[in-house]
Design an enzyme around this catalytic site. Structure first.
Site, PDB file in Angstrom:
ATOM      1  N   GLY A 162       0.833  -1.193   0.000  1.00 11.21           N
ATOM      2  CA  GLY A 162       0.000   0.000   0.000  1.00 11.21           C
ATOM      3  C   GLY A 162       0.865   1.237   0.000  1.00 11.21           C
ATOM      4  O   GLY A 162       2.047   1.184   0.358  1.00 11.21           O
ATOM      5  N   GLN A 171       3.126  10.058   1.056  1.00  6.38           N
ATOM      6  CA  GLN A 171       4.418   9.359   1.024  1.00  6.38           C
ATOM      7  C   GLN A 171       5.233   9.685  -0.222  1.00  6.38           C
ATOM      8  O   GLN A 171       6.416   9.382  -0.284  1.00  6.38           O
ATOM      9  CB  GLN A 171       4.206   7.842   1.096  1.00  6.38           C
ATOM     10  CG  GLN A 171       3.700   7.382   2.450  1.00  6.38           C
ATOM     11  CD  GLN A 171       3.590   5.867   2.489  1.00  6.38           C
ATOM     12  OE1 GLN A 171       2.580   5.322   2.077  1.00  6.38           O
ATOM     13  NE2 GLN A 171       4.627   5.200   2.956  1.00  6.38           N
ATOM     14  N   CYS A 226       6.606   0.013   6.803  1.00  6.29           N
ATOM     15  CA  CYS A 226       6.143   1.188   6.073  1.00  6.29           C
ATOM     16  C   CYS A 226       7.260   1.641   5.134  1.00  6.29           C
ATOM     17  O   CYS A 226       8.410   1.693   5.545  1.00  6.29           O
ATOM     18  CB  CYS A 226       5.805   2.296   7.059  1.00  6.29           C
ATOM     19  SG  CYS A 226       5.251   3.813   6.281  1.00  6.29           S
ATOM     20  N   LEU A 227       6.912   1.960   3.904  1.00  2.00           N
ATOM     21  CA  LEU A 227       7.938   2.392   2.946  1.00  2.00           C
ATOM     22  C   LEU A 227       8.607   3.698   3.396  1.00  2.00           C
ATOM     23  O   LEU A 227       9.719   3.992   2.974  1.00  2.00           O
ATOM     24  CB  LEU A 227       7.329   2.567   1.546  1.00  2.00           C
ATOM     25  CG  LEU A 227       6.891   1.271   0.855  1.00  2.00           C
ATOM     26  CD1 LEU A 227       6.160   1.572  -0.439  1.00  2.00           C
ATOM     27  CD2 LEU A 227       8.081   0.362   0.579  1.00  2.00           C
ATOM     28  N   HIS A 267      -3.817   1.388   7.725  1.00  3.57           N
ATOM     29  CA  HIS A 267      -2.455   1.952   7.701  1.00  3.57           C
ATOM     30  C   HIS A 267      -2.382   3.129   6.716  1.00  3.57           C
ATOM     31  O   HIS A 267      -1.877   4.197   7.051  1.00  3.57           O
ATOM     32  CB  HIS A 267      -1.480   0.830   7.302  1.00  3.57           C
ATOM     33  CG  HIS A 267      -0.046   1.257   7.170  1.00  3.57           C
ATOM     34  ND1 HIS A 267       0.964   0.695   7.905  1.00  3.57           N
ATOM     35  CD2 HIS A 267       0.547   2.189   6.378  1.00  3.57           C
ATOM     36  CE1 HIS A 267       2.123   1.258   7.572  1.00  3.57           C
ATOM     37  NE2 HIS A 267       1.898   2.171   6.644  1.00  3.57           N
ATOM     38  N   GLU A 268      -2.919   2.932   5.521  1.00  2.00           N
ATOM     39  CA  GLU A 268      -2.837   3.988   4.500  1.00  2.00           C
ATOM     40  C   GLU A 268      -3.735   5.174   4.846  1.00  2.00           C
ATOM     41  O   GLU A 268      -3.369   6.327   4.613  1.00  2.00           O
ATOM     42  CB  GLU A 268      -3.191   3.433   3.108  1.00  2.00           C
ATOM     43  CG  GLU A 268      -2.327   2.268   2.622  1.00  2.00           C
ATOM     44  CD  GLU A 268      -0.835   2.474   2.810  1.00  2.00           C
ATOM     45  OE1 GLU A 268      -0.370   3.629   2.783  1.00  2.00           O
ATOM     46  OE2 GLU A 268      -0.123   1.478   3.028  1.00  2.00           O
ATOM     47  N   HIS A 322      -2.075   7.467   7.149  1.00  2.00           N
ATOM     48  CA  HIS A 322      -1.137   8.386   6.485  1.00  2.00           C
ATOM     49  C   HIS A 322      -1.840   9.682   6.077  1.00  2.00           C
ATOM     50  O   HIS A 322      -1.248  10.752   6.112  1.00  2.00           O
ATOM     51  CB  HIS A 322      -0.543   7.742   5.229  1.00  2.00           C
ATOM     52  CG  HIS A 322       0.678   6.899   5.483  1.00  2.00           C
ATOM     53  ND1 HIS A 322       1.825   7.407   6.044  1.00  2.00           N
ATOM     54  CD2 HIS A 322       0.935   5.595   5.233  1.00  2.00           C
ATOM     55  CE1 HIS A 322       2.737   6.440   6.138  1.00  2.00           C
ATOM     56  NE2 HIS A 322       2.218   5.327   5.659  1.00  2.00           N
TER      57      HIS A 322
HETATM   58 ZN    ZN Z   1       3.105   3.499   5.595  1.00  2.00          ZN
END
Ligand code: ZN
Length: 169
Positions: A48, A53, A90-91, A132-133, A136
């Site tokens: 995701g 991000q 997480c990226l 999670h997304e 963000h």
């Molecule tokens: Zn993340």
């Protein structure tokens, strides 16, 4: 390497902590951003990715847990049920994982990239990634769920990462 135009932002960048703006109408520009976000997500082997991000403070996310790609605009959780605890990555926090307690099942309202309203019912990993997304989009990240010591550990890891200039994320 394929040219991913969008660079993934790492914790410390202000855009990650800002509340993302709602999208009034999905335009070609948004569709293009969504497709670039998708590329960035796959390039980073993520499941995701949220627009902040990649430096876009807009309410858009992409999710693919291996059961098909979802591009969601203005996603909102309308109902939650149950509990699950997973170790999440997480990226924007490379090399870090945090145990996060979330709802086991969620109902999400959103628009698709053609401005159509959609409702998604998700559970388990899919529900976890959606939460999670969507976090963000509120400027919230997994580190916020960590204990005091956990936060220290993450900060130390990221400090080391910044020193080694080799990280090409
Ligand atoms: Zn993340």
């Amino acid at each position: 390497m394929t040219e991913t135009k969008l660079k993934i932002k790492i914790l410390g960048e202000a855009v990650l902590r800002k509340k993302a703006k709602p999208v009034r109408e999905v335009t070609d520009e948004h569709r293009q951003a969504l497709s670039q976000m998708t590329k960035a997500m796959y390039a980073g082997s993520g499941v995701g990715l949220a627009a902040p991000q990649v430096g876009l403070s807009l309410q858009m996310i992409v999710v693919d847990i291996g059961e098909g790609l979802y591009k969601l605009v203005n996603p909102k959780i309308t109902k939650k049920q149950g509990i699950q605890v997973n170790s999440e990555g997480c990226l924007s926090l490379p090399g870090v994982s945090v145990k996060v307690r979330r709802a086991k099942q969620v109902w999400v309202m959103a628009q698709d990239e053609s401005n159509r309203s959609i409702e998604i019912q998700a559970k388990d990993l899919f529900a976890c990634v959606l939460q999670h997304e969507i976090d963000h989009l509120k400027g919230k990240m997994i580190i916020d769920y960590a204990s005091f010591l956990g936060k220290l550990r993450v900060k130390r890891k990221l400090a080391v990462l910044k020193k080694s200039k080799s990280s090409k994320l």
